[in-house]
Every structure is written in structure tokens, then in C-alpha cells.
Design a protein around this motif. Structure first.
Motif, PDB file in Angstrom:
ATOM      1  N   GLY A  34     146.182 -21.395  -6.550  1.00  0.00           N
ATOM      2  CA  GLY A  34     147.312 -20.323  -5.960  1.00  0.00           C
ATOM      3  C   GLY A  34     147.156 -19.100  -6.818  1.00  0.00           C
ATOM      4  O   GLY A  34     146.907 -17.947  -6.310  1.00  0.00           O
ATOM      5  N   TYR A  35     147.212 -18.988  -8.102  1.00  0.00           N
ATOM      6  CA  TYR A  35     147.097 -17.807  -8.737  1.00  0.00           C
ATOM      7  C   TYR A  35     145.880 -16.845  -8.592  1.00  0.00           C
ATOM      8  O   TYR A  35     145.821 -15.781  -8.678  1.00  0.00           O
ATOM      9  CB  TYR A  35     147.542 -17.802 -10.418  1.00  0.00           C
ATOM     10  CG  TYR A  35     147.381 -16.532 -11.241  1.00  0.00           C
ATOM     11  CD1 TYR A  35     148.581 -15.661 -11.198  1.00  0.00           C
ATOM     12  CD2 TYR A  35     146.215 -16.420 -12.075  1.00  0.00           C
ATOM     13  CE1 TYR A  35     148.470 -14.597 -11.860  1.00  0.00           C
ATOM     14  CE2 TYR A  35     146.284 -15.065 -12.758  1.00  0.00           C
ATOM     15  CZ  TYR A  35     147.502 -14.231 -12.652  1.00  0.00           C
ATOM     16  OH  TYR A  35     147.434 -12.928 -13.322  1.00  0.00           O
ATOM     17  N   SER A  36     144.525 -17.741  -8.656  1.00  0.00           N
ATOM     18  CA  SER A  36     143.319 -16.912  -8.384  1.00  0.00           C
ATOM     19  C   SER A  36     143.189 -16.524  -7.101  1.00  0.00           C
ATOM     20  O   SER A  36     142.737 -15.347  -6.789  1.00  0.00           O
ATOM     21  CB  SER A  36     142.123 -17.981  -8.824  1.00  0.00           C
ATOM     22  OG  SER A  36     142.141 -18.913  -7.844  1.00  0.00           O
ATOM     23  N   HIS A  69     142.592 -30.445  -4.210  1.00  0.00           N
ATOM     24  CA  HIS A  69     142.352 -31.518  -5.006  1.00  0.00           C
ATOM     25  C   HIS A  69     142.828 -30.619  -6.583  1.00  0.00           C
ATOM     26  O   HIS A  69     142.799 -29.585  -6.734  1.00  0.00           O
ATOM     27  CB  HIS A  69     140.693 -31.726  -5.173  1.00  0.00           C
ATOM     28  CG  HIS A  69     139.864 -30.860  -5.626  1.00  0.00           C
ATOM     29  ND1 HIS A  69     139.572 -29.715  -4.663  1.00  0.00           N
ATOM     30  CD2 HIS A  69     139.363 -30.410  -6.768  1.00  0.00           C
ATOM     31  CE1 HIS A  69     138.824 -28.903  -5.450  1.00  0.00           C
ATOM     32  NE2 HIS A  69     138.799 -29.270  -6.760  1.00  0.00           N
ATOM     33  N   TRP A  70     143.020 -31.622  -7.442  1.00  0.00           N
ATOM     34  CA  TRP A  70     143.455 -31.213  -8.635  1.00  0.00           C
ATOM     35  C   TRP A  70     142.290 -31.362  -9.574  1.00  0.00           C
ATOM     36  O   TRP A  70     141.613 -32.217  -9.509  1.00  0.00           O
ATOM     37  CB  TRP A  70     144.730 -32.154  -9.450  1.00  0.00           C
ATOM     38  CG  TRP A  70     145.900 -32.108  -8.762  1.00  0.00           C
ATOM     39  CD1 TRP A  70     146.496 -32.955  -7.692  1.00  0.00           C
ATOM     40  CD2 TRP A  70     146.716 -31.161  -8.970  1.00  0.00           C
ATOM     41  NE1 TRP A  70     147.492 -32.429  -7.471  1.00  0.00           N
ATOM     42  CE2 TRP A  70     147.957 -31.425  -8.334  1.00  0.00           C
ATOM     43  CE3 TRP A  70     146.857 -30.249  -9.902  1.00  0.00           C
ATOM     44  CZ2 TRP A  70     149.088 -30.857  -8.153  1.00  0.00           C
ATOM     45  CZ3 TRP A  70     148.059 -29.250  -9.948  1.00  0.00           C
ATOM     46  CH2 TRP A  70     149.300 -29.809  -9.067  1.00  0.00           C
ATOM     47  N   GLN A  71     142.120 -30.229 -10.573  1.00  0.00           N
ATOM     48  CA  GLN A  71     141.153 -29.887 -11.014  1.00  0.00           C
ATOM     49  C   GLN A  71     141.511 -29.565 -12.369  1.00  0.00           C
ATOM     50  O   GLN A  71     142.364 -28.303 -12.839  1.00  0.00           O
ATOM     51  CB  GLN A  71     140.009 -29.187 -10.707  1.00  0.00           C
ATOM     52  CG  GLN A  71     138.733 -28.876 -11.463  1.00  0.00           C
ATOM     53  CD  GLN A  71     137.810 -27.741 -10.373  1.00  0.00           C
ATOM     54  OE1 GLN A  71     137.758 -28.028  -9.260  1.00  0.00           O
ATOM     55  NE2 GLN A  71     137.189 -26.996 -11.189  1.00  0.00           N
ATOM     56  N   GLN A  72     140.905 -29.976 -13.766  1.00  0.00           N
ATOM     57  CA  GLN A  72     141.007 -29.216 -15.069  1.00  0.00           C
ATOM     58  C   GLN A  72     140.271 -28.063 -15.257  1.00  0.00           C
ATOM     59  O   GLN A  72     139.261 -28.163 -14.982  1.00  0.00           O
ATOM     60  CB  GLN A  72     140.578 -30.471 -15.917  1.00  0.00           C
ATOM     61  CG  GLN A  72     141.458 -30.184 -17.350  1.00  0.00           C
ATOM     62  CD  GLN A  72     142.740 -30.602 -17.807  1.00  0.00           C
ATOM     63  OE1 GLN A  72     143.220 -31.579 -17.060  1.00  0.00           O
ATOM     64  NE2 GLN A  72     143.304 -30.377 -18.653  1.00  0.00           N
ATOM     65  N   LYS A  77     145.656 -28.559 -15.380  1.00  0.00           N
ATOM     66  CA  LYS A  77     145.497 -28.964 -14.354  1.00  0.00           C
ATOM     67  C   LYS A  77     145.862 -28.025 -13.160  1.00  0.00           C
ATOM     68  O   LYS A  77     146.784 -27.736 -13.273  1.00  0.00           O
ATOM     69  CB  LYS A  77     146.178 -30.478 -14.038  1.00  0.00           C
ATOM     70  CG  LYS A  77     145.564 -31.499 -14.609  1.00  0.00           C
ATOM     71  CD  LYS A  77     146.033 -32.832 -14.188  1.00  0.00           C
ATOM     72  CE  LYS A  77     145.254 -33.734 -13.167  1.00  0.00           C
ATOM     73  NZ  LYS A  77     145.728 -34.678 -12.925  1.00  0.00           N
ATOM     74  N   ARG A  78     145.002 -27.695 -12.286  1.00  0.00           N
ATOM     75  CA  ARG A  78     145.266 -26.719 -11.307  1.00  0.00           C
ATOM     76  C   ARG A  78     144.865 -27.302  -9.863  1.00  0.00           C
ATOM     77  O   ARG A  78     143.960 -28.106  -9.767  1.00  0.00           O
ATOM     78  CB  ARG A  78     144.409 -25.383 -11.367  1.00  0.00           C
ATOM     79  CG  ARG A  78     144.577 -24.869 -12.710  1.00  0.00           C
ATOM     80  CD  ARG A  78     143.986 -23.428 -13.036  1.00  0.00           C
ATOM     81  NE  ARG A  78     143.969 -22.849 -14.255  1.00  0.00           N
ATOM     82  CZ  ARG A  78     144.764 -22.127 -14.653  1.00  0.00           C
ATOM     83  NH1 ARG A  78     145.815 -21.634 -13.929  1.00  0.00           N
ATOM     84  NH2 ARG A  78     144.767 -21.513 -16.013  1.00  0.00           N
ATOM     85  N   ARG A  79     145.895 -27.173  -9.119  1.00  0.00           N
ATOM     86  CA  ARG A  79     145.305 -27.416  -7.370  1.00  0.00           C
ATOM     87  C   ARG A  79     144.727 -26.370  -6.872  1.00  0.00           C
ATOM     88  O   ARG A  79     145.129 -25.367  -6.726  1.00  0.00           O
ATOM     89  CB  ARG A  79     146.678 -27.727  -6.879  1.00  0.00           C
ATOM     90  CG  ARG A  79     146.788 -28.498  -5.708  1.00  0.00           C
ATOM     91  CD  ARG A  79     147.930 -28.578  -4.901  1.00  0.00           C
ATOM     92  NE  ARG A  79     147.742 -29.692  -3.787  1.00  0.00           N
ATOM     93  CZ  ARG A  79     148.593 -30.640  -3.607  1.00  0.00           C
ATOM     94  NH1 ARG A  79     149.652 -30.763  -4.443  1.00  0.00           N
ATOM     95  NH2 ARG A  79     148.366 -31.454  -2.469  1.00  0.00           N
ATOM     96  N   PHE A  80     143.470 -26.920  -6.461  1.00  0.00           N
ATOM     97  CA  PHE A  80     142.587 -25.891  -5.914  1.00  0.00           C
ATOM     98  C   PHE A  80     142.598 -26.303  -4.345  1.00  0.00           C
ATOM     99  O   PHE A  80     142.472 -27.384  -3.855  1.00  0.00           O
ATOM    100  CB  PHE A  80     140.980 -26.024  -6.387  1.00  0.00           C
ATOM    101  CG  PHE A  80     140.681 -25.515  -7.469  1.00  0.00           C
ATOM    102  CD1 PHE A  80     140.114 -24.445  -7.618  1.00  0.00           C
ATOM    103  CD2 PHE A  80     141.356 -26.156  -8.748  1.00  0.00           C
ATOM    104  CE1 PHE A  80     139.943 -23.608  -8.808  1.00  0.00           C
ATOM    105  CE2 PHE A  80     140.943 -25.346 -10.138  1.00  0.00           C
ATOM    106  CZ  PHE A  80     140.146 -24.105  -9.999  1.00  0.00           C
ATOM    107  N   TYR A  81     142.544 -25.319  -3.407  1.00  0.00           N
ATOM    108  CA  TYR A  81     142.658 -25.232  -2.109  1.00  0.00           C
ATOM    109  C   TYR A  81     141.079 -24.475  -1.417  1.00  0.00           C
ATOM    110  O   TYR A  81     140.660 -23.782  -1.902  1.00  0.00           O
ATOM    111  CB  TYR A  81     143.703 -24.183  -1.545  1.00  0.00           C
ATOM    112  CG  TYR A  81     145.143 -25.004  -1.971  1.00  0.00           C
ATOM    113  CD1 TYR A  81     145.914 -25.899  -1.271  1.00  0.00           C
ATOM    114  CD2 TYR A  81     145.710 -24.443  -3.188  1.00  0.00           C
ATOM    115  CE1 TYR A  81     146.978 -26.359  -1.599  1.00  0.00           C
ATOM    116  CE2 TYR A  81     146.975 -25.012  -3.421  1.00  0.00           C
ATOM    117  CZ  TYR A  81     147.640 -25.790  -2.888  1.00  0.00           C
ATOM    118  OH  TYR A  81     148.741 -26.185  -2.959  1.00  0.00           O
TER     119      TYR A  81
END
Length: 110
Positions: A34-36, A69-72, A77-81
Motif C-alpha cells: 500500500g505505502y509503496s 500475498h504477504w511478504q517480509q 510483513k507487508r501485503r503486496f498487490y
């Protein structure tokens, strides 16, 4: 007689809402959390607040246009879309519609 400011704000938001969906799908050809994603869009001149972005991401994922997906990363841990096949189909249709509308508006003197 002029329009009340709140009515004008709603009209502008209607136009912006569709454009944001298109921009988010385009940007998510590359994975983002989200932030990126907010930073990437902002760097190109499209500011979007968290209260708008995160519900939009959830809605697009629920509609089958994105996957996540969740990724470290950086110790968190960040949720990537990222856009998926259904999103690519929708994006192609939305871009064609956008271009057509843009053409008509240009002919009308916009």
C-alpha cells in the motif's frame, strides 16, 4: 446560479474515482504494498489518501482483478498487490473506454 461547493466536490470525486481505479490497475503491473503504491502514484502527480487506497485495493481484489500475498520486507510483513489476468482484461477495457471518452471530450472542446 452556481453549484454549492459540496455538490461540485461530489462531481469531481465521481470523475476521480474511475481514474483512480484505472491508475491503480496500471501501477500494479508491478507488485506494490500500500505505502509503496501511494508513493509511486504520488511521484507521478496522483495523490491518494490511505482511506481511499486500502478500500479500493480490497474491492479490486474481491472483484478478482488483483491478487495479494504477504511478504517480509525491511523487517516487516507487508501485503503486496499485483494485477492478475482478470485485472488485465478489465484494464484493457477500461483503457479503451478512457481513450474513447477522452477523444469525445477533446472534440467537445475540453
Amino acid at each position: 446560479m452556481g453549484q454549492a461547493p459540496e455538490k461540485l466536490d461530489r462531481l469531481v470525486m465521481e470523475v476521480r474515482r474511475g481514474a483512480l481505479t484505472l491508475a491503480v490497475l496500471l501501477a500494479l503491473r508491478e507488485p506494490h504494498y500500500g505505502y509503496s503504491l501511494r508513493k509511486s502514484l504520488g511521484a507521478k502527480g496522483l495523490d491518494i489518501d490511505e482511506g481511499t487506497l486500502y478500500p479500493l485495493l480490497r474491492r479490486l481484489e474481491d472483484q478478482g482483478l488483483l491478487r495479494s500475498h504477504w511478504q517480509q520486507q525491511e523487517g516487516r510483513k507487508r501485503r503486496f498487490y499485483q494485477i492478475d489476468e482478470g485485472g488485465e482484461v478489465a484494464l484493457a477495457q477500461m483503457r479503451a473506454e478512457w481513450r474513447g471518452l477522452n477523444h469525445v471530450i477533446g472534440q467537445l472542446g475540453g
